[in-house]
Scaffold this motif. Sequence first.
Motif, mmCIF file in Angstrom:
data_model
loop_
_atom_site.group_PDB
_atom_site.id
_atom_site.type_symbol
_atom_site.label_atom_id
_atom_site.label_comp_id
_atom_site.label_asym_id
_atom_site.label_seq_id
_atom_site.Cartn_x
_atom_site.Cartn_y
_atom_site.Cartn_z
ATOM 1 N N SER A 1 0.999 -2.137 -13.388
ATOM 2 C CA SER A 1 0.136 -0.955 -13.245
ATOM 3 C C SER A 1 0.504 -0.161 -11.992
ATOM 4 C CB SER A 1 -1.330 -1.377 -13.191
ATOM 5 O OG SER A 1 -1.563 -2.245 -12.092
ATOM 6 N N ASN A 2 0.839 -0.865 -10.899
ATOM 7 C CA ASN A 2 1.250 -0.179 -9.676
ATOM 8 C C ASN A 2 2.550 0.598 -9.887
ATOM 9 O OD1 ASN A 2 -0.934 -1.211 -8.219
ATOM 10 N ND2 ASN A 2 0.187 -3.055 -7.635
ATOM 11 N N VAL A 3 3.490 -0.038 -10.606
ATOM 12 C CA VAL A 3 4.767 0.616 -10.887
ATOM 13 C C VAL A 3 4.537 1.866 -11.741
ATOM 14 C CG1 VAL A 3 6.996 0.368 -12.034
ATOM 15 C CG2 VAL A 3 6.086 -1.512 -10.647
ATOM 16 N N GLN A 4 3.674 1.763 -12.725
ATOM 17 C CA GLN A 4 3.386 2.911 -13.582
ATOM 18 C C GLN A 4 2.792 4.070 -12.790
ATOM 19 O OE1 GLN A 4 0.850 1.081 -16.519
ATOM 20 N NE2 GLN A 4 2.536 0.664 -17.920
ATOM 21 N N LEU A 5 1.886 3.754 -11.876
ATOM 22 C CA LEU A 5 1.279 4.808 -11.059
ATOM 23 C C LEU A 5 2.322 5.480 -10.169
ATOM 24 C CD1 LEU A 5 -2.115 3.150 -10.017
ATOM 25 C CD2 LEU A 5 -1.775 5.055 -11.613
ATOM 26 N N LEU A 6 3.225 4.696 -9.615
ATOM 27 C CA LEU A 6 4.280 5.266 -8.777
ATOM 28 C C LEU A 6 5.181 6.191 -9.598
ATOM 29 C CD1 LEU A 6 5.284 2.118 -6.674
ATOM 30 C CD2 LEU A 6 4.143 4.171 -5.820
ATOM 31 N N ARG B 1 -1.074 10.685 3.724
ATOM 32 C CA ARG B 1 -0.535 9.660 4.627
ATOM 33 C C ARG B 1 -1.609 9.136 5.583
ATOM 34 N NH1 ARG B 1 3.398 6.290 3.744
ATOM 35 N NH2 ARG B 1 5.484 6.949 4.313
ATOM 36 N N VAL B 2 -2.362 10.052 6.162
ATOM 37 C CA VAL B 2 -3.377 9.652 7.146
ATOM 38 C C VAL B 2 -4.499 8.854 6.471
ATOM 39 C CG1 VAL B 2 -5.107 10.506 8.768
ATOM 40 C CG2 VAL B 2 -2.845 11.592 8.668
ATOM 41 N N ILE B 3 -4.987 9.371 5.348
ATOM 42 C CA ILE B 3 -6.105 8.715 4.661
ATOM 43 C C ILE B 3 -5.715 7.324 4.175
ATOM 44 C CG2 ILE B 3 -7.578 8.812 2.619
ATOM 45 C CD1 ILE B 3 -7.728 11.812 2.957
ATOM 46 N N THR B 4 -4.522 7.210 3.587
ATOM 47 C CA THR B 4 -4.114 5.890 3.065
ATOM 48 C C THR B 4 -3.849 4.899 4.190
ATOM 49 O OG1 THR B 4 -1.828 6.735 2.899
ATOM 50 C CG2 THR B 4 -3.166 6.757 0.895
ATOM 51 N N TRP B 5 -3.444 5.383 5.373
ATOM 52 C CA TRP B 5 -3.301 4.463 6.512
ATOM 53 C C TRP B 5 -4.678 3.950 6.939
ATOM 54 C CZ3 TRP B 5 -4.977 4.913 11.696
ATOM 55 C CH2 TRP B 5 -4.521 3.907 12.531
ATOM 56 N N VAL C 1 -7.305 -4.410 5.884
ATOM 57 C CA VAL C 1 -7.031 -5.527 6.794
ATOM 58 C C VAL C 1 -8.325 -6.040 7.415
ATOM 59 C CG1 VAL C 1 -5.936 -6.146 8.984
ATOM 60 C CG2 VAL C 1 -4.656 -4.833 7.264
ATOM 61 N N TRP C 2 -9.189 -5.109 7.836
ATOM 62 C CA TRP C 2 -10.455 -5.511 8.462
ATOM 63 C C TRP C 2 -11.333 -6.277 7.471
ATOM 64 C CZ3 TRP C 2 -15.489 -3.815 7.263
ATOM 65 C CH2 TRP C 2 -16.471 -4.254 8.150
ATOM 66 N N SER C 3 -11.378 -5.790 6.195
ATOM 67 C CA SER C 3 -12.245 -6.451 5.209
ATOM 68 C C SER C 3 -11.725 -7.825 4.814
ATOM 69 C CB SER C 3 -12.390 -5.565 3.968
ATOM 70 O OG SER C 3 -11.129 -5.394 3.331
ATOM 71 N N ARG C 4 -10.408 -8.050 4.947
ATOM 72 C CA ARG C 4 -9.835 -9.361 4.596
ATOM 73 C C ARG C 4 -9.403 -10.145 5.824
ATOM 74 N NH1 ARG C 4 -7.410 -5.890 0.712
ATOM 75 N NH2 ARG C 4 -5.522 -5.753 1.987
ATOM 76 N N GLY D 1 -0.829 -14.352 -4.711
ATOM 77 C CA GLY D 1 -1.884 -13.376 -4.949
ATOM 78 C C GLY D 1 -2.369 -12.634 -3.718
ATOM 79 N N ALA D 2 -1.893 -13.003 -2.510
ATOM 80 C CA ALA D 2 -2.306 -12.294 -1.305
ATOM 81 C C ALA D 2 -1.800 -10.853 -1.345
ATOM 82 C CB ALA D 2 -1.772 -13.008 -0.057
ATOM 83 N N SER D 3 -2.540 -9.947 -0.740
ATOM 84 C CA SER D 3 -2.207 -8.522 -0.818
ATOM 85 C C SER D 3 -1.031 -8.158 0.073
ATOM 86 C CB SER D 3 -3.418 -7.679 -0.414
ATOM 87 O OG SER D 3 -4.509 -7.915 -1.273
ATOM 88 N N VAL D 4 -0.225 -7.171 -0.380
ATOM 89 C CA VAL D 4 0.763 -6.507 0.473
ATOM 90 C C VAL D 4 -0.004 -5.451 1.259
ATOM 91 C CG1 VAL D 4 2.855 -5.105 0.536
ATOM 92 C CG2 VAL D 4 2.616 -6.910 -1.186
ATOM 93 N N LEU D 5 -0.036 -5.596 2.575
ATOM 94 C CA LEU D 5 -0.987 -4.851 3.393
ATOM 95 C C LEU D 5 -0.742 -3.336 3.456
ATOM 96 C CD1 LEU D 5 -1.463 -7.369 6.347
ATOM 97 C CD2 LEU D 5 -2.751 -7.149 4.209
ATOM 98 N N THR D 6 0.433 -2.891 3.016
ATOM 99 C CA THR D 6 0.660 -1.437 3.030
ATOM 100 C C THR D 6 -0.201 -0.714 2.000
ATOM 101 O OG1 THR D 6 2.550 -1.843 1.577
ATOM 102 C CG2 THR D 6 3.020 -1.508 3.909
ATOM 103 N N SER D 7 -0.549 -1.408 0.934
ATOM 104 C CA SER D 7 -1.420 -0.848 -0.107
ATOM 105 C C SER D 7 -0.890 0.498 -0.613
ATOM 106 C CB SER D 7 -2.846 -0.718 0.440
ATOM 107 O OG SER D 7 -3.744 -0.337 -0.582
#
Length: 380
Positions: free
Chosen positions: A159-164, A29-33, A40-43, A109-115
């Motif tokens: 691919s995201n759904v498969q990983l989940l 949780r901490v690392i992914t936050w 967010v900073w890079s984009r 195509g913009a990212s969902v920021l929760t990643s």
Amino acid sequence: MNTVPEAGRSPGESVDLLLPLWRALVVFRVITWVFACFGVWSRWTGIHDPSGAVIQMAVMGAWTIVASIGYSRHWGRRNTRLAFADLIVTVGCMYLTLLAQPLLDIRAGASVLTSVWAAGPVIALAISRGRDGGLLGAAAISLALLSLRGVDNAAKILSNVQLLLVAGIVVGYAATTMRRATFRLREAIAAESATAERLRLSRSIHDGVLQVLAQVQRRGTAIGGEAVELAALAAEQEVALRTLMATRAATGDRGRIDLCMLLLPLATPRIDVVVPAEQVLLPTAVATELVAAVKEALSNVDKHAGPDARCWVVVEDLGGEVLLSVRDDGAGTTPDQLDKSGHLGVSQSIRGRIADLGGSVTVRTAPGEGTEWEMKVSRP
């Protein structure tokens, strides 16, 4: 075996083997936050409303702290309330991306920021509820992602759904396996503690009570008269205490029970019960029928072997089969005599019971040489 109590739990509670998974979830949780903040900073220049992104990261950070504290405490792991709350808050945080990016931009195509941070409740539900919980969490996060991306972009998020789904299934199976291991470990610890206490009491009884009873038995027999009855009572109590000291816990699994534990209480001053050191686990119904057959054989010994006859009940574990023998040194008889009116219980309660179990019965007897029964059944 000693266990170390974890923080927030009483010393009597054993350590949960799932604890490493919960701690890994907190780190995740901490690392992914942190990764989400870095994204967010890079984009930053490509975000439509940077202040909305800051608000979203702040909410995610606050919930990361709350969830991490909860998952680090027993109260947050003992049920699924926190995990379900985590799922709801995470889905809400996914939709907070709309504060920073318009829906049209997200579907363009913009990212969902929760990643990857959004996978947290999937893992939490998998740990607390197993495979089904992991699949439920994966389905909820996938549907939220699909609603943001739009049906037209379903292939892009596959691919995201498969990983989940994979994360939910794998972690769920691992958690289920470890939960079963925890249950078995607690059973083993309880059995070890009971055995240690029984050994302590056995030493105490052996050093005191059993020696006194043995002396009363010897002295009563030597004195004679009414003291003989007292000696007989002392002998019975000595056997009862020795049987109690030898009795093992009736531990088993999947409807099985220890045959030896059921037979040991049959010991008396005239009956010796000899069993293996290890448990002989059989289906409860099979073990019950075998004990009933042994009791019938002992009843015949009592009726026909003579008042001074001794008897031995022996259990042998042959791996795929269990062999039970009941032997006495009494008057004995002939095989034909066993089937006559005085021995109806033999054919009905011994041979019949063993035959119903798919086993075999062998009897050896002769006048003046006692009787020996051998009952053999397959071990399911």
